[in-house]
Design a protein around this motif. Structure first.
Motif: not given
Length: 290
Positions: A62-83
């Motif tokens: 999102s942006g406002y008059s003099v700047g902006q924000n960025f937020i990201n959340v990843d949930m990464l689910q591996s298979d059993k090769a990465d236990p």
């Protein structure tokens, strides 16, 4: 007080400082989406096997008059090769990224454009992660530095950031004689982009980011880290625009993750190169904007 407590206090202070310019400022634009990506060729340091991952993503900008924000959340689910630790099930990782920009031209009411650059900004933020493997990482990264914002369709930002990372290793000796570590400061060259275009009647967007992180001193075993490069890029089709005439609502496409010297890893203490430090992973991706 532990180094991690100190780091968390610094992260909190950075959040407060980043939020100050936005106080009392109404958002001029915003974009929030839920994303999904899938691939079968991911890699993890010291692991000789390819890892299948499902990744759920929540992103807000999102942006406002003099700047902006960025937020990201990843949930990464591996298979059993990465236990997960103590399990035959795949590990789960959460990774949070926050960046705040103050646009200096707008803040100073002065034109700072030159050549292809339309604005100069200061970027600050942090990364946090946790993963339930035996390694049990707890990454804490603070960054700050200047950003050039280019005059292109969509956006293209290029930043030079100063970074400082703290982390954890739960393996114990001899793999990790030091379980908690404060890495040396590093320089990060970062570019992020989202460029819309069309191929005939098909609306497309080329999007992604690349980070080139300098070495950050020595790791938990005293081995010198190497320069790390991470790129995630994707070509997305605006299916929503094609199907029901609404731009930037539902996108589908293919992507690619390129990662070298993942997390700065290169070799064991005996000089033998670690497996799993390089990734070349095609991905399938979806985004639902609301």
């Amino acid at each position: 007080m532990t180094r991690f407590d100190t780091c968390l206090k610094a992260v909190g202070a950075a959040c407060l400082l980043a939020a100050v310019p936005a106080t009392g400022q109404a958002a001029t634009w915003s974009d929030t989406f839920v994303g999904y990506r899938y691939g079968t060729e991911f890699r993890e340091p010291t692991n000789t096997r390819a890892v299948e991952k499902h990744v759920l993503q929540l992103t807000h900008a999102s942006g406002y008059s003099v700047g902006q924000n960025f937020i990201n959340v990843d949930m990464l689910q591996s298979d059993k090769a990465d236990p997960a630790s103590g399990s035959t099930n795949g590990a789960t990782e959460f990774y949070l990224t926050y960046r705040h920009q103050v646009h200096l031209g707008k803040l100073l009411d002065k034109r700072l454009a030159f050549g292809p650059v339309k604005e100069v900004a200061i970027t600050a933020g942090f990364d946090l992660n946790t993963k339930n493997t035996r390694f049990a990482p707890r990454k804490r990264l603070l960054v700050v530095g200047p950003t050039l914002k280019f005059d292109v369709p969509g956006f293209l930002d290029v930043s030079l950031l100063y970074g400082k990372e703290w982390n954890h290793c739960g393996l114990g000796a001899p793999a990790c004689p030091r379980s908690d570590i404060s890495f040396d400061p590093q320089w990060i060259i970062s570019a992020a982009w989202g460029i819309p275009f069309s191929a005939g009647s098909v609306p497309l967007k080329f999007q992604g980011f690349i980070n080139v992180n300098s070495d950050k001193g020595r790791d938990y075993a005293g081995v010198k880290t190497r320069t790390e490069t991470l790129m995630r890029a994707a070509l997305m089709v605006d299916v929503g625009q094609m199907a029901w005439g609404t731009k930037n609502t539902f996108l589908m496409g293919v992507g690619y993750e390129y990662w070298r010297n993942k997390f700065g890893n290169h070799a064991y203490g005996n000089g033998v190169e670690k497996p799993g430090i390089d990734t070349d992973a095609p991905t399938f991706q979806l985004e639902w904007h609301f």
